[in-house]
Design a protein around this motif. Structure first.
Motif, short mmCIF file in Angstrom:
data_model
loop_
_atom_site.label_atom_id
_atom_site.label_comp_id
_atom_site.label_asym_id
_atom_site.label_seq_id
_atom_site.Cartn_x
_atom_site.Cartn_y
_atom_site.Cartn_z
N SER A 1 14.68 77.48 66.58
CA SER A 1 15.93 78.47 66.31
C SER A 1 16.07 79.42 67.49
O SER A 1 14.96 79.45 68.33
CB SER A 1 15.61 79.33 65.01
OG SER A 1 14.68 80.07 65.06
N ARG B 1 15.43 82.49 67.44
CA ARG B 1 14.39 83.36 67.36
C ARG B 1 12.76 82.72 67.35
O ARG B 1 12.03 83.31 66.93
CB ARG B 1 14.33 84.25 66.09
CG ARG B 1 15.78 85.08 66.31
CD ARG B 1 16.08 85.95 65.02
NE ARG B 1 17.27 86.90 65.22
CZ ARG B 1 18.50 86.55 65.46
NH1 ARG B 1 18.80 85.50 65.17
NH2 ARG B 1 19.70 87.39 65.54
N TYR C 1 19.32 80.05 73.01
CA TYR C 1 20.24 80.29 71.95
C TYR C 1 21.67 79.66 72.39
O TYR C 1 21.97 79.44 73.55
CB TYR C 1 20.58 81.55 71.56
CG TYR C 1 21.29 82.31 72.73
CD1 TYR C 1 22.73 82.45 72.24
CD2 TYR C 1 20.71 83.12 73.48
CE1 TYR C 1 23.66 83.32 73.41
CE2 TYR C 1 21.41 83.66 74.55
CZ TYR C 1 22.99 83.86 74.47
OH TYR C 1 23.76 84.62 75.47
N ASP D 1 25.73 80.61 70.91
CA ASP D 1 26.46 81.04 69.79
C ASP D 1 27.79 80.46 69.59
O ASP D 1 28.76 80.91 69.03
CB ASP D 1 26.64 82.36 69.97
CG ASP D 1 25.43 83.44 69.89
OD1 ASP D 1 24.51 82.89 69.19
OD2 ASP D 1 25.55 84.35 70.48
N ARG E 1 22.62 82.52 67.05
CA ARG E 1 22.05 83.58 66.47
C ARG E 1 22.36 84.30 65.11
O ARG E 1 21.80 84.58 64.45
CB ARG E 1 21.92 84.86 67.46
CG ARG E 1 21.22 84.40 68.85
CD ARG E 1 21.23 85.45 69.84
NE ARG E 1 22.39 85.27 70.59
CZ ARG E 1 22.85 86.14 71.60
NH1 ARG E 1 21.86 86.79 72.35
NH2 ARG E 1 24.21 86.16 72.06
N ASP E 2 23.93 84.33 64.97
CA ASP E 2 24.47 84.88 63.92
C ASP E 2 24.15 83.89 62.65
O ASP E 2 23.76 84.25 61.35
CB ASP E 2 25.81 85.18 63.89
CG ASP E 2 26.00 86.43 64.98
OD1 ASP E 2 25.20 87.18 65.12
OD2 ASP E 2 27.20 86.44 65.39
N GLU E 3 24.33 82.65 63.00
CA GLU E 3 24.03 81.67 61.61
C GLU E 3 22.64 81.59 61.39
O GLU E 3 22.37 81.44 60.12
CB GLU E 3 24.73 80.40 61.71
CG GLU E 3 24.63 79.34 61.11
CD GLU E 3 25.72 78.33 61.00
OE1 GLU E 3 26.56 78.44 60.28
OE2 GLU E 3 25.88 77.49 62.03
N GLU E 4 21.83 81.74 62.37
CA GLU E 4 20.51 81.65 62.06
C GLU E 4 20.15 82.69 61.04
O GLU E 4 19.23 82.77 60.13
CB GLU E 4 19.31 81.84 63.20
CG GLU E 4 18.02 81.94 62.96
CD GLU E 4 16.97 82.31 64.13
OE1 GLU E 4 15.93 82.22 63.96
OE2 GLU E 4 17.67 82.90 65.30
N THR E 5 20.65 84.03 61.25
CA THR E 5 20.47 85.11 60.15
C THR E 5 21.02 84.76 59.07
O THR E 5 20.38 85.17 57.89
CB THR E 5 20.95 86.59 60.94
OG1 THR E 5 20.09 86.85 62.20
CG2 THR E 5 20.71 87.58 60.01
N THR F 1 18.86 82.56 56.74
CA THR F 1 17.79 83.14 56.13
C THR F 1 18.13 83.87 54.82
O THR F 1 17.19 84.47 54.22
CB THR F 1 17.11 83.99 56.99
OG1 THR F 1 17.66 85.09 57.20
CG2 THR F 1 16.55 83.15 58.28
N ASP F 2 19.74 84.16 54.71
CA ASP F 2 20.00 84.95 53.41
C ASP F 2 19.54 84.35 52.17
O ASP F 2 20.34 83.31 51.91
CB ASP F 2 21.14 85.42 53.72
CG ASP F 2 21.92 86.33 52.56
OD1 ASP F 2 21.52 87.48 52.31
OD2 ASP F 2 22.68 85.81 51.77
#
Length: 272
Positions: free
Chosen positions: A52, A54, A133, A135, A221-225, A228-229
């Motif tokens: 990912s 991160r 990354y 995006d 980066r946004d979709e990785e976050t 994890t939700d």
């Protein structure tokens, strides 16, 4: 308390609870409850797949989501759903299909998380470490193989899952259809995010309808976050499970109409 309710009222409460979950009301004692759904955790500890943005291995995303999918399949009236490789033993793709065949699974669903071609990756520093990354792309995708002996039903299964994902607010990605090296997959259903990919051994070697799900693009980066939700993950796992349940319910109804054995599911392709 539930145990003090009259039988009719108790049935009504349970039925409304099923509707509240948004799950098909499938009998746990009927033919569908005997269906084995093999949920494959893509990759393993030694070969964890993509990385990912991160620096998290894909396998960790896959394992978490696959466990949730099994839980939601149980809620959807498929109590015999199971993880194909719960220990991350790094079974080769063809070996995963053979294991599903050995277990006589009715359906195989392989859970993955997506990346992009190397030319799209950019460098960044995250928590003092170098990461890569992109995006540019986001969204889920579904793959079936025309080499699967149940190719038509596999496509139906992918469409059923895609329909439920779309209804749950998820959006497919189109980047696998790009005419570039490493992609150029035939997108057979853009609205539902379904691709044909004959080179996937886990699908082509399976004896039952089989679909590979890319749940999202973890180098975004946004979709990785977002991936994890906890709420989003449950919502997506539930949509995948609903798609499988709907597909199997249709197969069961076809079996009943054809007067075949009530415990033998019919996997003739349907128009959707």
């Amino acid at each position: 308390m539930i145990r003090s309710m009259r039988p009719r009222r108790l049935f009504a409460v349970l039925f409304l609870a099923v509707l509240a979950w948004g799950l098909p009301a499938v009998s746990r004692s009927g033919p569908l409850a005997d269906a084995l759904v093999a949920v494959d955790v893509g990759h393993g500890h030694k070969r964890p797949g993509a990385t990912s943005a991160r620096g998290v291995p894909e396998y960790r995303f896959n394992l978490d989501m696959a466990r949730l999918v099994v839980e939601e399949l149980h809620r959807a009236g498929l109590p015999k759903a199971f993880l194909l490789d719960p220990t991350g033993a790094d079974i080769p793709p063809a070996g995963r299909a053979r294991r599903a065949n050995r277990d006589k699974a009715a359906v195989l669903v392989s859970i993955h998380h997506d990346s992009v071609q190397p030319q799209y990756l950019e460098d960044w520093i995250v928590e003092g470490r170098r990461g890569r990354y992109c995006d540019r792309f986001a969204g889920y995708s579904l793959f079936f193989s025309a080499k699967n002996p149940k190719a038509g039903p596999s496509l139906d299964l992918a469409k059923a899952i895609g329909e439920r994902l779309r209804d749950a607010g998820f959006t497919p990605t189109a980047h696998h259809a790009e005419p570039i090296r490493g992609e150029n997959r035939e997108m057979v259903d853009p609205q539902r995010g379904v691709y044909r990919y004959d080179g996937l051994a886990v699908l082509g070697r399976a004896a039952m309808p089989a679909v590979l799900v890319e749940c999202g693009v973890i180098v975004n980066r946004d979709e990785e976050t977002a991936l994890t939700d906890p709420d989003r993950r449950v919502r997506q796992a539930r949509a995948i499970a609903q798609g499988v349940a709907v597909f199997l319910e249709r197969a069961m109804k076809k079996t009943a109409r054809s007067t075949a054995s009530p415990r033998t599911l019919s996997f003739e392709p349907t128009k959707m």
